[in-house]
Design a protein around this motif. Structure first.
Motif, PDB file in Angstrom:
ATOM      1  N   GLU A  21       0.834  -1.207   0.000  1.00 28.77           N
ATOM      2  CA  GLU A  21       0.000   0.000   0.000  1.00 28.77           C
ATOM      3  C   GLU A  21       0.866   1.253   0.000  1.00 28.77           C
ATOM      4  O   GLU A  21       0.577   2.228  -0.705  1.00 28.77           O
TER       5      GLU A  21
ATOM      6  N   LEU B 157       3.898   1.469  -1.171  1.00 29.14           N
ATOM      7  CA  LEU B 157       4.528   1.560  -2.488  1.00 29.14           C
ATOM      8  C   LEU B 157       3.567   2.155  -3.507  1.00 29.14           C
ATOM      9  O   LEU B 157       3.951   3.003  -4.326  1.00 29.14           O
ATOM     10  N   ASP B 158       2.308   1.723  -3.453  1.00 28.03           N
ATOM     11  CA  ASP B 158       1.299   2.287  -4.358  1.00 28.03           C
ATOM     12  C   ASP B 158       1.116   3.779  -4.102  1.00 28.03           C
ATOM     13  O   ASP B 158       0.945   4.570  -5.039  1.00 28.03           O
TER      14      ASP B 158
ATOM     15  N   GLN C 158       3.370   5.859  -2.935  1.00 25.72           N
ATOM     16  CA  GLN C 158       4.535   6.567  -3.464  1.00 25.72           C
ATOM     17  C   GLN C 158       4.435   6.732  -4.976  1.00 25.72           C
ATOM     18  O   GLN C 158       4.732   7.797  -5.519  1.00 25.72           O
ATOM     19  N   GLU C 159       3.994   5.676  -5.655  1.00 21.77           N
ATOM     20  CA  GLU C 159       3.847   5.759  -7.107  1.00 21.77           C
ATOM     21  C   GLU C 159       2.763   6.762  -7.479  1.00 21.77           C
ATOM     22  O   GLU C 159       2.917   7.535  -8.433  1.00 21.77           O
ATOM     23  N   SER C 160       1.658   6.767  -6.718  1.00 23.68           N
ATOM     24  CA  SER C 160       0.581   7.715  -6.997  1.00 23.68           C
ATOM     25  C   SER C 160       1.053   9.146  -6.785  1.00 23.68           C
ATOM     26  O   SER C 160       0.712  10.047  -7.555  1.00 23.68           O
ATOM     27  N   GLU C 161       1.849   9.366  -5.733  1.00 19.93           N
ATOM     28  CA  GLU C 161       2.366  10.706  -5.460  1.00 19.93           C
ATOM     29  C   GLU C 161       3.307  11.153  -6.575  1.00 19.93           C
ATOM     30  O   GLU C 161       3.271  12.316  -6.999  1.00 19.93           O
ATOM     31  N   ALA C 162       4.127  10.224  -7.065  1.00 21.44           N
ATOM     32  CA  ALA C 162       5.038  10.563  -8.162  1.00 21.44           C
ATOM     33  C   ALA C 162       4.255  10.900  -9.428  1.00 21.44           C
ATOM     34  O   ALA C 162       4.585  11.854 -10.146  1.00 21.44           O
ATOM     35  N   GLU C 163       3.206  10.134  -9.699  1.00 22.33           N
ATOM     36  CA  GLU C 163       2.375  10.416 -10.872  1.00 22.33           C
ATOM     37  C   GLU C 163       1.674  11.759 -10.724  1.00 22.33           C
ATOM     38  O   GLU C 163       1.553  12.517 -11.691  1.00 22.33           O
ATOM     39  N   ARG C 164       1.212  12.056  -9.499  1.00 29.46           N
ATOM     40  CA  ARG C 164       0.536  13.338  -9.262  1.00 29.46           C
ATOM     41  C   ARG C 164       1.503  14.502  -9.466  1.00 29.46           C
ATOM     42  O   ARG C 164       1.152  15.515 -10.082  1.00 29.46           O
TER      43      ARG C 164
ATOM     44  N   GLN D  22       4.166  14.505 -11.325  1.00 30.17           N
ATOM     45  CA  GLN D  22       4.475  14.606 -12.752  1.00 30.17           C
ATOM     46  C   GLN D  22       3.334  15.283 -13.510  1.00 30.17           C
ATOM     47  O   GLN D  22       3.567  16.115 -14.398  1.00 30.17           O
TER      48      GLN D  22
END
Length: 223
Positions: free
Chosen positions: A81, A83-84, A86-92, A94
Motif C-alpha cells: 500500500e 509503495l502504491d 509513493q507511485e501515486s504521489e510521483a504520478e501526481r 508529474q
C-alpha cells in the motif's frame, strides 16, 4: 586397415557416449541449497526450504557454495500500500508539473511583458466595475421605490383601510428583486477580488519565468 579404422571409430564413439553420460550425471547431481535465517536470526544452510521462511527471503547457493540468486522477502500488504501511495504521489507530481508547463507556455504566448498583464487586468476590472455600478444604481432606484410603497402603505393603514392585494404583491416583488440584486452585487465584488488575485498570480509567475531566463543567460554567457 579398414578393420583398424572401424575399431578406432568404435572406441571414439564409445568415449563420446561415456562423456555425455558423465556430463548428464554431473548435471543431475548438481543441487541447489538454501541459506536463510531461522526464528532466532541464525543463518541456516539446508537443501530444503521450509515453507514458513520462504516469505522472509533467502539465498540460493550451488552445491559448491556459489551464490546463484537472492530472493527478497515478500512485501506485506502495508508495504504494498505504501509503495502504491509513493507511485501515486510521483504520478501526481508529474501531472502537476506538466500542467504548470502548459500554463507557463500559455502565459508567455498571451503576454509579452508585465505591463501587458497589468493592462489586461485593468480592462477586466473596469468591465466588472461597470456591471457592479449598474447593480448599485438599480438597487438605489428600487430602494427608493420600496420606500415610496411603504410610505403609501403606512398612510393607508393610518386611515384604517386595508392594503389591496396588488399593492402587497408589488412590495413583495420589489423586496425579492432587491435581494436578488444584492446577491448579484456581492458576486460581482467577489469576482473583482478573484480577478485581481488571478492577475497578480500571473504577474508573479511571469516575473519568475523572466528571472529564470535572465539567470540562464548569465550562466551561459562567457565571463
Amino acid at each position: 586397415m579398414t578393420a583398424n579404422a572401424n575399431s578406432v571409430s568404435t572406441i571414439l564413439f564409445s568415449f563420446l557416449i561415456a562423456s555425455a553420460l558423465l556430463c548428464a550425471s554431473s548435471s543431475l547431481d548438481a543441487r541447489e541449497i538454501y541459506r536463510y535465517k531461522d526464528a532466532s536470526g541464525v543463518s541456516v544452510i539446508n537443501d530444503r526450504l521450509p515453507p514458513e521462511v520462504a516469505a522472509l527471503g533467502y539465498e540460493v547457493l550451488s552445491d559448491t557454495g556459489v551464490l546463484l540468486r537472492v530472493v527478497p522477502p515478500k512485501k506485506t500488504p502495508e508495504q504494498l500500500e505504501a509503495l502504491d501511495a509513493q507511485e501515486s504521489e510521483a504520478e501526481r507530481a508529474q501531472r502537476q508539473a506538466e500542467q504548470q508547463r502548459k500554463a507557463d507556455e500559455l502565459l508567455l504566448i498571451r503576454y509579452s511583458s508585465i505591463d501587458d498583464i497589468k493592462a489586461a487586468r485593468e480592462r477586466s476590472l473596469q468591465a466588472l466595475q461597470i456591471r457592479a455600478n449598474i447593480l448599485r444604481s438599480n438597487l438605489r432606484s428600487m430602494a427608493q421605490q420600496l420606500g415610496n410603497y411603504q410610505a403609501e402603505a403606512a398612510a393607508i393603514e393610518r386611515l384604517g383601510q386595508a392594503l389591496d392585494q396588488e399593492r402587497i404583491e408589488a412590495i413583495q416583488n420589489l423586496r425579492a428583486r432587491i435581494e436578488t440584486s444584492q446577491l448579484a452585487l456581492s458576486d460581482r465584488e467577489q469576482e473583482v477580488e478573484d480577478v485581481t488575485q488571478a492577475y497578480q498570480a500571473d504577474i508573479d509567475r511571469f516575473q519568475h519565468l523572466m528571472d529564470q531566463v535572465l539567470m540562464r543567460r548569465s550562466l551561459s554567457s562567457p565571463q
